[in-house]
Design a protein around this motif. Structure first.
Motif, PDB file in Angstrom:
ATOM      1  N   PRO B 351       0.832  -1.118   0.028  1.00 35.56           N
ATOM      2  CA  PRO B 351       0.052   0.016   0.000  1.00 35.56           C
ATOM      3  C   PRO B 351       0.864   1.362   0.047  1.00 35.56           C
ATOM      4  CG  PRO B 351      -0.142  -1.030   2.151  1.00 35.56           C
ATOM      5  CD  PRO B 351       0.672  -1.915   1.100  1.00 35.56           C
ATOM      6  N   LEU B 352       0.216   2.248  -0.392  1.00 37.36           N
ATOM      7  CA  LEU B 352       1.007   3.654  -0.662  1.00 37.36           C
ATOM      8  C   LEU B 352       1.647   4.093   0.744  1.00 37.36           C
ATOM      9  CD1 LEU B 352      -1.201   5.881  -2.719  1.00 37.36           C
ATOM     10  CD2 LEU B 352       0.409   4.102  -3.391  1.00 37.36           C
ATOM     11  N   TRP B 353       1.069   3.822   1.894  1.00 35.92           N
ATOM     12  CA  TRP B 353       1.692   4.544   3.110  1.00 35.92           C
ATOM     13  C   TRP B 353       2.817   3.576   3.433  1.00 35.92           C
ATOM     14  CZ3 TRP B 353       2.294   1.650   7.711  1.00 35.92           C
ATOM     15  CH2 TRP B 353       1.492   0.275   7.861  1.00 35.92           C
ATOM     16  N   GLU B 354       3.072   2.185   3.073  1.00 35.40           N
ATOM     17  CA  GLU B 354       4.086   1.452   3.464  1.00 35.40           C
ATOM     18  C   GLU B 354       5.217   2.184   2.430  1.00 35.40           C
ATOM     19  OE1 GLU B 354       3.906  -2.656   3.278  1.00 35.40           O
ATOM     20  OE2 GLU B 354       2.297  -2.568   4.857  1.00 35.40           O
ATOM     21  N   ASN B 355       4.687   2.242   1.157  1.00 30.58           N
ATOM     22  CA  ASN B 355       5.722   2.677   0.344  1.00 30.58           C
ATOM     23  C   ASN B 355       6.223   4.228   0.956  1.00 30.58           C
ATOM     24  OD1 ASN B 355       6.246   1.212  -2.385  1.00 30.58           O
ATOM     25  ND2 ASN B 355       3.905   0.831  -1.965  1.00 30.58           N
ATOM     26  N   ALA B 356       5.494   5.080   1.308  1.00 28.90           N
ATOM     27  CA  ALA B 356       5.838   6.397   1.802  1.00 28.90           C
ATOM     28  C   ALA B 356       6.977   6.148   2.884  1.00 28.90           C
ATOM     29  CB  ALA B 356       4.839   7.096   2.460  1.00 28.90           C
ATOM     30  N   ALA B 357       6.834   5.118   3.761  1.00 29.30           N
ATOM     31  CA  ALA B 357       7.693   4.655   4.877  1.00 29.30           C
ATOM     32  C   ALA B 357       9.168   4.194   4.263  1.00 29.30           C
ATOM     33  CB  ALA B 357       7.161   3.952   5.744  1.00 29.30           C
ATOM     34  N   LEU B 358       9.032   3.994   3.070  1.00 27.14           N
ATOM     35  CA  LEU B 358      10.391   3.094   2.698  1.00 27.14           C
ATOM     36  C   LEU B 358      11.379   4.185   2.799  1.00 27.14           C
ATOM     37  CD1 LEU B 358      10.834   0.489   1.463  1.00 27.14           C
ATOM     38  CD2 LEU B 358      10.388   1.388  -0.499  1.00 27.14           C
ATOM     39  N   GLY B 359      12.282   3.585   3.487  1.00 27.95           N
ATOM     40  CA  GLY B 359      13.502   4.557   3.436  1.00 27.95           C
ATOM     41  C   GLY B 359      13.659   5.395   4.650  1.00 27.95           C
ATOM     42  N   HIS B 360      12.691   5.460   5.429  1.00 24.68           N
ATOM     43  CA  HIS B 360      12.360   6.491   6.377  1.00 24.68           C
ATOM     44  C   HIS B 360      11.920   5.878   7.741  1.00 24.68           C
ATOM     45  CE1 HIS B 360      13.454   9.647   3.665  1.00 24.68           C
ATOM     46  NE2 HIS B 360      12.343   9.353   2.753  1.00 24.68           N
ATOM     47  N   GLN B 361      11.718   4.538   7.458  1.00 24.28           N
ATOM     48  CA  GLN B 361      11.057   3.620   8.387  1.00 24.28           C
ATOM     49  C   GLN B 361      11.848   3.657   9.949  1.00 24.28           C
ATOM     50  OE1 GLN B 361      12.801   2.405   5.886  1.00 24.28           O
ATOM     51  NE2 GLN B 361      13.976   0.767   6.273  1.00 24.28           N
ATOM     52  N   THR B 362      12.853   4.359  10.057  1.00 21.90           N
ATOM     53  CA  THR B 362      13.530   4.072  11.271  1.00 21.90           C
ATOM     54  C   THR B 362      13.350   5.438  11.816  1.00 21.90           C
ATOM     55  OG1 THR B 362      15.635   4.590  10.503  1.00 21.90           O
ATOM     56  CG2 THR B 362      15.151   2.325  11.075  1.00 21.90           C
ATOM     57  N   GLN B 363      12.909   6.487  11.176  1.00 26.54           N
ATOM     58  CA  GLN B 363      12.606   7.704  11.715  1.00 26.54           C
ATOM     59  C   GLN B 363      11.305   8.302  11.666  1.00 26.54           C
ATOM     60  OE1 GLN B 363      15.100   8.592   8.064  1.00 26.54           O
ATOM     61  NE2 GLN B 363      15.796  10.277   8.933  1.00 26.54           N
ATOM     62  N   SER B 364      10.995   9.292  12.891  1.00 24.46           N
ATOM     63  CA  SER B 364       9.649   9.745  13.000  1.00 24.46           C
ATOM     64  C   SER B 364       9.233  10.438  11.710  1.00 24.46           C
ATOM     65  CB  SER B 364       9.988  10.693  14.151  1.00 24.46           C
ATOM     66  OG  SER B 364       8.725  11.537  14.437  1.00 24.46           O
ATOM     67  N   PRO B 365       8.017  10.642  11.402  1.00 23.67           N
ATOM     68  CA  PRO B 365       6.934  10.004  12.058  1.00 23.67           C
ATOM     69  C   PRO B 365       6.666   8.636  11.532  1.00 23.67           C
ATOM     70  CG  PRO B 365       6.217  11.307  10.395  1.00 23.67           C
ATOM     71  CD  PRO B 365       7.758  11.329  10.210  1.00 23.67           C
ATOM     72  N   TYR B 366       7.520   7.886  11.059  1.00 22.21           N
ATOM     73  CA  TYR B 366       7.070   6.615  10.140  1.00 22.21           C
ATOM     74  C   TYR B 366       7.439   5.647  11.287  1.00 22.21           C
ATOM     75  CZ  TYR B 366       7.195   8.838   5.764  1.00 22.21           C
ATOM     76  OH  TYR B 366       6.749  10.057   4.852  1.00 22.21           O
ATOM     77  N   GLY B 367       8.099   5.664  12.203  1.00 19.70           N
ATOM     78  CA  GLY B 367       8.660   4.775  13.091  1.00 19.70           C
ATOM     79  C   GLY B 367       9.894   5.003  14.153  1.00 19.70           C
ATOM     80  N   SER B 368      10.141   3.885  14.717  1.00 20.60           N
ATOM     81  CA  SER B 368      11.390   4.159  15.537  1.00 20.60           C
ATOM     82  C   SER B 368      12.563   3.126  15.168  1.00 20.60           C
ATOM     83  CB  SER B 368      11.076   4.192  16.854  1.00 20.60           C
ATOM     84  OG  SER B 368      10.556   2.734  17.206  1.00 20.60           O
ATOM     85  N   ARG B 369      13.578   2.700  16.017  1.00 18.77           N
ATOM     86  CA  ARG B 369      14.587   1.929  15.548  1.00 18.77           C
ATOM     87  C   ARG B 369      13.841   0.528  15.181  1.00 18.77           C
ATOM     88  NH1 ARG B 369      20.143   1.095  18.290  1.00 18.77           N
ATOM     89  NH2 ARG B 369      21.014  -0.092  16.887  1.00 18.77           N
ATOM     90  N   TRP B 370      12.932   0.236  16.010  1.00 21.59           N
ATOM     91  CA  TRP B 370      12.847  -1.294  15.985  1.00 21.59           C
ATOM     92  C   TRP B 370      11.010  -1.526  15.124  1.00 21.59           C
ATOM     93  CZ3 TRP B 370      16.593  -3.819  15.995  1.00 21.59           C
ATOM     94  CH2 TRP B 370      17.601  -3.566  17.134  1.00 21.59           C
ATOM     95  N   LEU B 371      10.375  -0.331  15.538  1.00 27.48           N
ATOM     96  CA  LEU B 371       8.959  -0.702  15.159  1.00 27.48           C
ATOM     97  C   LEU B 371       8.588   0.261  14.100  1.00 27.48           C
ATOM     98  CD1 LEU B 371       7.523  -1.147  18.749  1.00 27.48           C
ATOM     99  CD2 LEU B 371       7.893  -2.918  17.069  1.00 27.48           C
TER     100      LEU B 371
END
Lengths: 414, 509
Positions: B351-371
């Protein structure tokens, strides 16, 4: 002679030269390690008997994978061929038995084709399913038909014959000379070794063995010279491109996978009617998997598959009569020399990691050879797989699998 | 004279969309007829209908004055229509001859008559003035040669009407000229050519007539006389014409990316990028021109960290990044718009929102180090959707459902909303329509004004000249020229790119 010039020589001239070099190496190793089994006629006879089902399974894999379908289910199809071949030969005689064996394997192929081509099931999963299904089904059928889940009554098989002149065969009542036997008996160094190994390939020859060898030029012709072959290949290389030219890709994928099953089935029938003389669960001994290894070793080419099958067959065939493990032990020295040659070859190409690895392995094999008089039985069982791993490690850049191999194909999709 | 092709009132509906709405098209015999329009204007659908790949819902088709009804491409081929697809339909490990005869093999009892096929191929090639070695493997051919194989493949089947689907998209200027020469030869030999393109200068150069589609409708059909690129663009977009001009300079004196004597080797140990030096300042766009395969991709890989450098050093805002992991570099503020969005830019089935997080998944607001932070990621994706005008029903559809332009806007949005200090944009507007192109340019310009340093690589030389503050030319792994965009033309650039013109290497460095 430069490498390019050498590669321009046709494969059917190059390979016999490799074979002669190999035999020369075996002869020399035999001289230093005091075993005589490496070049005996019985060794090459066992090699061929082992190699035939491996080759047929590998050639089956070639048809399937050239059409783009990974066929790890060869083992299962081979087992189906074993059972149906046995059942057919018990009930209808040896020739019909072989045909029914082909049919049994082809049914396995059809199943794989329906799953992978029509329903786009992952090729590995479908293949594994067939490998699990086949032993179970044949066990059930054996119990139903023969009242024993594991074995059948004795099967029948076509007679074996010797080729005339080379192997002393009889033609229209005339008993031809046995040239190779005479040369073997001269006990000339090297030449008699070659004759001995060759004689194993022309005497006690089974119809299926002869057919298998003839299938090499036939398959090459079919794959590269005919419309069927071209369309089969496009199905494995770039099916969308074939579809755009109005080719029915589905048909060719089905054809490839069903032929694949049929060939593996013939290999299975050869095991149950000729090699073991009955159906017995477990007698396939993984030859379907080894066939797949031969396919990779042979770079998806018929001649290469045969070379791979013969090589693996040699290792197994040698082990069969090598109760004390001394002959397989002598093979370690062969490994040393071959790996040493690979190390030198890699060094000339400036491939440091390959050179070091090959050199370490060569030294390892040599140390093992020095420190022991025999090798345990499991060694020859794993050697084919070790060989394939080594080929993949050192020659992966030269291997060319069909480009769309294993990819799902949907008509009109991208 | 009867027209070669006449399409009357063609309508094609897909669920929720009308791809072609009462489209009319008349192509005269022996002409080169261009069809232009933005992506999604319905050009491809129309051609697929004409080539029998999809049936029309309504309308009539006449070929050489006869009413036809195609259900497969074979029907179209039988009527002398051939199509050269934008994505080549060739098998790399087959020979030129095998690829060409495929599906139309001359056989004798199933055995291919290669001699006869080769003779026929030689005749076709001679008739149309095209040269090719039938025994070459496709994998050994250049892009332009592969395209020629595709064209010959169509001619081999006796096609007199050729459909070329965006044939210039993959070619460099010199190859485009060779293609146009071939097209003129084909026309001289009596062929009719339908040519889809959205590069307007090319359309004006080669075509005899032009039909413009917009939102699935025919908006104009005219002979190529007195038409300007400006007219065409307005017809296509239906509004004011966007240009890639950057206004006044925003270049600052702060160095963002500093690349010092960087050398990159390929798998065989050959240097594919050799001793490269450049700096990009905050607020500056540095454009790299070059024929594809001259080390640009490897240079990008080195900067984002997917390839090791053999020599040299790189720093971003004073921090040495030469040996940093890709993740570290991303977190430090390197944004990347990849060359092929389907390979490196998106997870097409996600889905688009996962694609938007791609590459920034460890950074706010997409996520943190593990989650992964689902709510944060979704909110941020909604923001991107609004701000970058990603046209989609919602952010849960998978990425492949979006058109190329919207996919690209999503990627640009993802990269720019993370507040990067360096943007690497490889062919940011490749294969997207004029409208989306203008939006992408606008976003890059805005980011530049806010102090972003940008490395721009593009095959679209107008884009390169229009956007860049400085242009460097890359040839065989080296920077061979350094030019000011104000006084350089695409033709000059082409000469540097192919090595026909050279500059003193001191100037380039």
């Amino acid at each position: 002679m430069s490498m390019e010039k050498w590669n321009n020589i046709p494969a059917w001239i190059r390979w016999p030269i490799y074979a002669l070099l190999g035999i020369l190496l075996l002869t020399i190793v035999q001289g230093v390690s005091d075993v005589d089994r490496l070049t005996k006629v019985s060794t090459s006879r066992e090699m061929l008997r082992w190699a035939v089902p491996i080759f047929l399974a590998g050639l089956g894999g070639l048809f399937s994978e050239r059409a783009g379908v990974v066929n790890i289910g060869l083992e299962g199809m081979l087992i189906l061929g074993m059972w149906f071949g046995a059942w057919g030969s018990i009930n209808y005689g040896p020739w019909i038995g072989l045909l029914i064996g082909i049919g049994g394997g082809a049914i396995g192929g059809l199943l794989h084709a329906v799953a992978t081509v029509t329903f786009n099931v992952d090729h590995i999963i479908s293949g594994v399913a067939i490998n699990i299904l086949a032993p179970a089904i044949t066990r059930y059928l054996s119990d139903e038909v023969w009242g024993s889940p594991t074995t059948s009554p004795a099967t029948s098989t076509p007679d074996v014959y010797d080729l005339p002149i080379l192997g002393g065969g009889t033609v229209a009542g005339w008993e031809s000379p046995d040239l190779l036997l005479e040369v073997t008996n001269l006990e000339l160094p090297f030449i008699s070794d070659v004759a001995g190994l060759l004689r194993g390939l022309v005497t006690n020859l089974h119809f299926v063995s002869l057919l298998a060898i003839l299938l090499v030029p036939f398959t090459s012709w079919l794959i590269w010279r005919t419309r069927f072959g071209l369309r089969l290949r496009i199905s494995g290389e770039n099916p969308s491109a074939g579809e755009a030219q109005g080719i029915n890709i589905i048909f060719y994928k089905y054809a490839g996978v069903i032929i694949s099953g049929g060939l593996a089935g013939l290999g299975g029938a050869f095991i149950s009617t000729e090699l073991s003389g009955l159906f017995q669960g477990g007698n396939s001994a993984g030859r379907g998997f080894i066939g797949l290894a031969a396919l990779i070793f042979g770079n998806w080419r018929p001649g290469g598959v045969l070379v791979g099958a013969l090589l693996f067959g040699y290792v197994f065939g040698l082990d069969l009569k090598d109760l004390d493990g001394t002959a397989s032990h002598a093979l370690l020295l062969v490994n040393t020399v071959v790996l040493g040659a690979v190390a030198i070859w890699a060094a000339t190409k400036n491939r440091v990691a390959d050179t070091v690895l090959a050199a370490i392995l060569a030294v390892g094999a040599f140390v093992w050879w020095l420190s022991a008089d025999a090798v345990p039985g499991w060694w020859s069982n794993i050697l084919p797989y070790v060989l394939v791993l080594l080929v993949l490690v050192f020659f992966a850049q030269r291997l060319r699998m069909p480009k769309a191999l294993g990819q799902p194909y949907a008509k009109g999709g991208r | 004279m009867t027209a070669a092709i006449e399409l009357i009132g063609i309508t094609k509906r897909f669920p929720g969309v009308i791809a072609n709405d009462d489209v009319n098209l008349t192509v005269e015999k022996g002409e080169i007829h261009a069809i232009c329009g933005e992506n999604g204007a319905g050009k491809s659908t129309l051609m697929k209908i004409l080539y029998g790949m999809q049936p029309a819902d309504e309308g009539r088709m006449l070929v050489n004055g006869e009413e036809v009804n195609f259900s497969t491409p074979n029907d179209a081929i039988d009527r002398g229509i051939g199509m050269v697809h934008q994505h080549f339909m060739l098998a790399d490990q087959l020979t030129v001859l095998e690829n060409i005869i495929l599906g139309a093999e001359p056989t004798n009892g199933g055995v291919i008559k290669f001699k006869e096929a080769e003779a026929h191929l030689a005749k076709v090639a001679a008739d149309y003035g095209l040269t090719i070695d039938p025994n070459d493997m496709i994998e050994s051919l250049e892009v332009g040669e592969r395209q020629r194989v595709e064209i010959i493949k169509v001619l081999y089947r006796g096609a007199e009407i050729l459909i070329l689907d965006e044939p210039t998209a993959v070619l460099v200027p010199q190859e485009v000229e060779a293609l146009f020469d071939n097209m003129r030869e084909l026309k001289a030999a009596g062929s009719t050519i339908i040519f889809i393109d959205h590069k307007l200068d090319e359309v004006l150069e080669i075509s005899d007539s032009i039909t413009v589609l917009r939102h699935g409708k025919t908006v104009a059909s005219m002979p190529n006389e007195g038409v300007t690129a400006h007219d065409l663009a307005e017809l296509m977009v239906g509004s004011e014409l966007p240009t890639p001009e950057t206004s006044e300079s925003t270049v600052t004196s702060t160095v963002a990316l500093d690349v010092r004597e960087v050398t990159v080797a390929d798998e065989d140990g050959r240097n594919v990028v050799e001793n490269i030096n450049f700096q990009i300042h905050k607020g500056e766009i540095l454009g790299i021109a070059g024929v594809e395969g001259n080390g640009q991709s490897e240079l990008i890989d080195a900067i984002i960290g997917t390839a090791d450098i053999r020599q040299g050093a790189m720093s971003l805002l004073g921090t040495d990044i030469s040996n940093m992991s890709v993740r570290k570099r991303r977190e430090l503020g390197i944004a990347y718009v990849p060359e092929d969005r389907h390979v490196e830019g998106l997870m097409l089935d996600a889905p688009l929102w996962e694609n938007a997080a791609l590459g920034h998944q460890t950074q706010s607001p997409y996520g943190s180090r593990w989650l992964i932070n689902r709510d944060g990621a979704r909110t941020q994706t909604e923001l991107i959707k609004e701000e970058f005008d990603v046209r989609t029903p919602n952010i849960d559809v998978s990425a492949h459902a979006l058109s190329g332009g919207n996919q690209q806007k999503l990627i640009i949005g993802r990269e720019l909303t993370s507040n990067p200090s360096l943007l690497i944009a490889a062919h940011p507007t490749r294969g997207i329509d004029v409208g989306a192109q203008a939006a992408v340019w606008e976003q890059i310009r805005t980011a530049r004004a806010n102090g972003l340093a940008t490395l721009l690589i593009s095959a679209d030389l107008d884009e390169l000249i229009g956007l860049s503050d400085t242009i460097v030319v890359m040839l065989r792994g080296r920077l061979v020229a350094r030019l000011a965009p104000e006084d350089v033309t695409p033709r000059d650039l082409g000469a540097y790119m192919t090595g026909a013109a050279t500059q003193n290497s001191d100037e380039a460095a």
